[in-house]
Design a protein around this motif. Structure first.
Motif, mmCIF file in Angstrom:
data_model
loop_
_atom_site.group_PDB
_atom_site.id
_atom_site.type_symbol
_atom_site.label_atom_id
_atom_site.label_comp_id
_atom_site.label_asym_id
_atom_site.label_seq_id
_atom_site.Cartn_x
_atom_site.Cartn_y
_atom_site.Cartn_z
ATOM 1 N N LYS A 120 -8.679 11.789 18.466
ATOM 2 C CA LYS A 120 -7.652 10.806 18.134
ATOM 3 C C LYS A 120 -7.923 9.489 18.851
ATOM 4 N N ARG A 121 -8.363 9.569 20.093
ATOM 5 C CA ARG A 121 -8.677 8.375 20.859
ATOM 6 C C ARG A 121 -9.867 7.638 20.241
ATOM 7 N N GLN A 122 -10.871 8.394 19.822
ATOM 8 C CA GLN A 122 -12.042 7.781 19.189
ATOM 9 C C GLN A 122 -11.666 7.107 17.878
ATOM 10 N N ILE A 123 -10.802 7.734 17.119
ATOM 11 C CA ILE A 123 -10.358 7.139 15.862
ATOM 12 C C ILE A 123 -9.594 5.849 16.134
ATOM 13 N N ALA A 124 -8.703 5.882 17.108
ATOM 14 C CA ALA A 124 -7.917 4.693 17.441
ATOM 15 C C ALA A 124 -8.829 3.557 17.913
ATOM 16 N N LEU A 125 -9.812 3.870 18.757
ATOM 17 C CA LEU A 125 -10.732 2.842 19.230
ATOM 18 C C LEU A 125 -11.603 2.303 18.100
ATOM 19 N N SER A 126 -12.013 3.175 17.202
ATOM 20 C CA SER A 126 -12.816 2.734 16.060
ATOM 21 C C SER A 126 -12.021 1.793 15.167
ATOM 22 N N LEU A 127 -10.758 2.129 14.894
ATOM 23 C CA LEU A 127 -9.914 1.263 14.079
ATOM 24 C C LEU A 127 -9.667 -0.078 14.768
ATOM 25 N N LEU A 128 -9.463 -0.049 16.066
ATOM 26 C CA LEU A 128 -9.272 -1.286 16.815
ATOM 27 C C LEU A 128 -10.528 -2.150 16.746
ATOM 28 N N PHE A 129 -11.684 -1.546 16.927
ATOM 29 C CA PHE A 129 -12.953 -2.281 16.841
ATOM 30 C C PHE A 129 -13.134 -2.884 15.455
ATOM 31 N N LEU A 130 -12.830 -2.124 14.416
ATOM 32 C CA LEU A 130 -12.955 -2.617 13.048
ATOM 33 C C LEU A 130 -12.026 -3.814 12.821
ATOM 34 N N PHE A 131 -10.781 -3.696 13.247
ATOM 35 C CA PHE A 131 -9.813 -4.776 13.098
ATOM 36 C C PHE A 131 -10.269 -6.037 13.827
ATOM 37 N N LEU A 132 -10.735 -5.893 15.056
ATOM 38 C CA LEU A 132 -11.193 -7.051 15.817
ATOM 39 C C LEU A 132 -12.442 -7.676 15.199
ATOM 40 N N SER A 133 -13.315 -6.864 14.645
ATOM 41 C CA SER A 133 -14.515 -7.375 13.980
ATOM 42 C C SER A 133 -14.148 -8.205 12.759
ATOM 43 N N ILE A 134 -13.232 -7.701 11.953
ATOM 44 C CA ILE A 134 -12.792 -8.434 10.764
ATOM 45 C C ILE A 134 -12.118 -9.738 11.175
#
Length: 109
Positions: free
Chosen positions: A12-26
């Motif tokens: 769950k933590r990895q998913i949350a961090l991945s989504l955060l990284f994706l959002f910041l990249s966009i």
């Protein structure tokens, strides 16, 4: 049992961090694309309006081709703004009419 619980939390933590990284990249990509479009020299540009008299044979397309500036993504976007400024519902314009035309310039007001 503790290992399974720890593994689920990490997932769950990895998913949350991945989504955060994706959002910041966009967000970063969108913010930097505006800098490239707004002019390479870094000079501040101001929006102005002018009034023009429509001449025989003029169309919104050829007027837009003459006055459009780099701040617009397309000629269609520019024509839409001209139509909105002048309360035009169609594409027809007539000789003798006056139109308000937007443009950008580096000159200060």
């Amino acid at each position: 049992m503790f290992r399974q619980l720890l593994h689920k939390k990490l997932s769950k933590r990895q998913i949350a961090l991945s989504l955060l990284f994706l959002f910041l990249s966009i967000l970063f990509i969108n913010s930097t694309s505006g800098f490239a479009k707004s002019g390479q020299s870094g000079e501040k540009r101001y929006k102005y309006y002018t009034s023009i008299s429509v001449e025989k044979g003029n169309t919104l397309w050829n007027i837009a081709s003459e006055y459009i500036t780099e701040e617009y993504d397309s000629i269609e976007e520019y024509i839409l703004e001209v139509k909105q400024l002048n309360h035009l519902t169609g594409d027809g314009i007539y000789a003798g009419e006056f139109l308000v035309i937007p443009y950008y310039s580096a000159a200060e007001p």
